[in-house]
Design an enzyme around this catalytic site. Structure first.
Site, PDB file in Angstrom:
ATOM      1  N   ASP A  99       0.844  -1.183   0.584  1.00 19.94           N
ATOM      2  CA  ASP A  99      -0.156  -0.027  -0.060  1.00 19.94           C
ATOM      3  C   ASP A  99       0.881   1.099   0.280  1.00 19.94           C
ATOM      4  OD1 ASP A  99       0.136   0.423   3.328  1.00 19.94           O
ATOM      5  OD2 ASP A  99       0.213  -1.007   3.034  1.00 19.94           O
ATOM      6  N   GLU A 190      -7.755   4.017  13.080  1.00 25.95           N
ATOM      7  CA  GLU A 190      -6.585   3.209  13.505  1.00 25.95           C
ATOM      8  C   GLU A 190      -5.973   4.688  14.450  1.00 25.95           C
ATOM      9  OE1 GLU A 190      -2.347   4.488  11.887  1.00 25.95           O
ATOM     10  OE2 GLU A 190      -4.015   3.659   9.264  1.00 25.95           O
TER      11      GLU A 190
END
Length: 297
Positions: A99, A190
């Protein structure tokens, strides 16, 4: 701040005076925060300032809080099949992926293809006011190389509703098409880089926010989003207030030799981010045909 994070910021700060050189990740040199086309020094400075202040890549806050203890040995172990009781006949293969975000600049996709990577998620948006200036090169460039690609959104649940952020994400690269090479968009959940770990929300409120994003994304694209998170963050900030295992593929972050305990609601993971060195690397819990199946819906 992790070593890898400090390194990325040092690289960006060092190139503010280099307005016309675009380096490719995967070559001998480091990537720099330079636009896809030649630009003035002021434009380069503006992009770098925006990246440093308003942009956070997938896993950056998990590394900051939980650390990255991955090694070459744990990386090798992570790329082996990780059987789970919840998966009939277990898993016999994995697929390598990665990613990226604006920190990587223009990516040398041929290099990473040559290293065996076959899927990628690219950061598209954060909150409702940030878009990745390298998104086109990263998203379309990976597709043209042959990658199965998708986009992700870094969530900030204290700045706008889940519906508003899903809408912004879809409008700025996070959509889906049934071309067999586009993955559903991923929701990055997150630790808060700007303050309170759970963005000032209770577990019930956080679960409801994610549900709002989840439902809106599905309404706009016909697909459920992938959710990226760590077990520790999810346990603290969502807990058992909502479960998404029936609809959502899990992309879990853990920088170790095993994936460990999974967040509440999932019996197995679909993708595992197992290291951030030299950039975020992932393994898909199945062969390439399973990656294609996720793309196809």
């Amino acid at each position: 701040m992790s070593t890898s994070r400090r390194g990325r910021r040092s690289i960006l700060l060092s190139v503010l005076a280099i307005p016309t050189v675009a380096l490719l990740l995967g070559t001998a040199a480091q990537a720099t925060a330079v636009p896809n086309n030649p630009a003035s020094a002021d434009e380069v400075n503006a992009i770098n300032a925006d990246i440093l202040v308003h942009n956070h890549e997938l896993g950056s806050q998990i590394r900051r809080v939980e650390g990255d203890t991955s090694t070459p040995g744990t990386d090798a172990a992570a790329q082996q099949p990780q059987p789970a009781a919840a998966i009939p006949n277990q898993v016999l293969a994995t697929t390598a992926g990665m990613d990226v975000a604006s920190y990587q600049g223009n990516v040398d996709w041929a290099n990473w293809w040559g290293q065996g990577k076959r899927f990628v998620w690219t950061k598209a948006t954060e909150s409702t006011n940030y878009t990745n200036p390298y998104f086109a090169q990263q998203y379309n460039g990976s597709y043209n190389q042959g990658f199965i690609r998708g986009a992700y959104h870094f969530a900030t649940p204290n700045t706008a509703s889940g519906a508003a952020q899903a809408t912004y994400f879809v409008a700025h690269g996070g959509g889906w098409s049934g071309d067999g090479k586009t993955l559903p968009g991923a929701l990055d959940m997150e630790y808060n880089p700007y303050g309170d770990t759970c963005y000032g929300l209770s577990q019930a409120s956080m679960g409801a926010w994610i549900r709002d994003f989840h439902d809106t994304y599905h309404a706009k694209t016909g697909r459920w989003p992938v959710i990226y998170t760590s077990t520790s963050w999810w346990s603290q900030c969502v807990g058992t207030s909502q479960t998404f295992g029936d609809t959502v593929p899990l992309w879990v972050a853990r920088y170790a030799s095993s994936v460990g305990t999974l967040p509440n609601g999932w019996g197995y993971y679909t993708v595992w981010q197992y290291t951030s060195s030299p950039l975020d690397q992932d393994t898909f819990n199945g062969g390439l045909d399973r990656v294609q199946a996720l793309a196809n819906g």
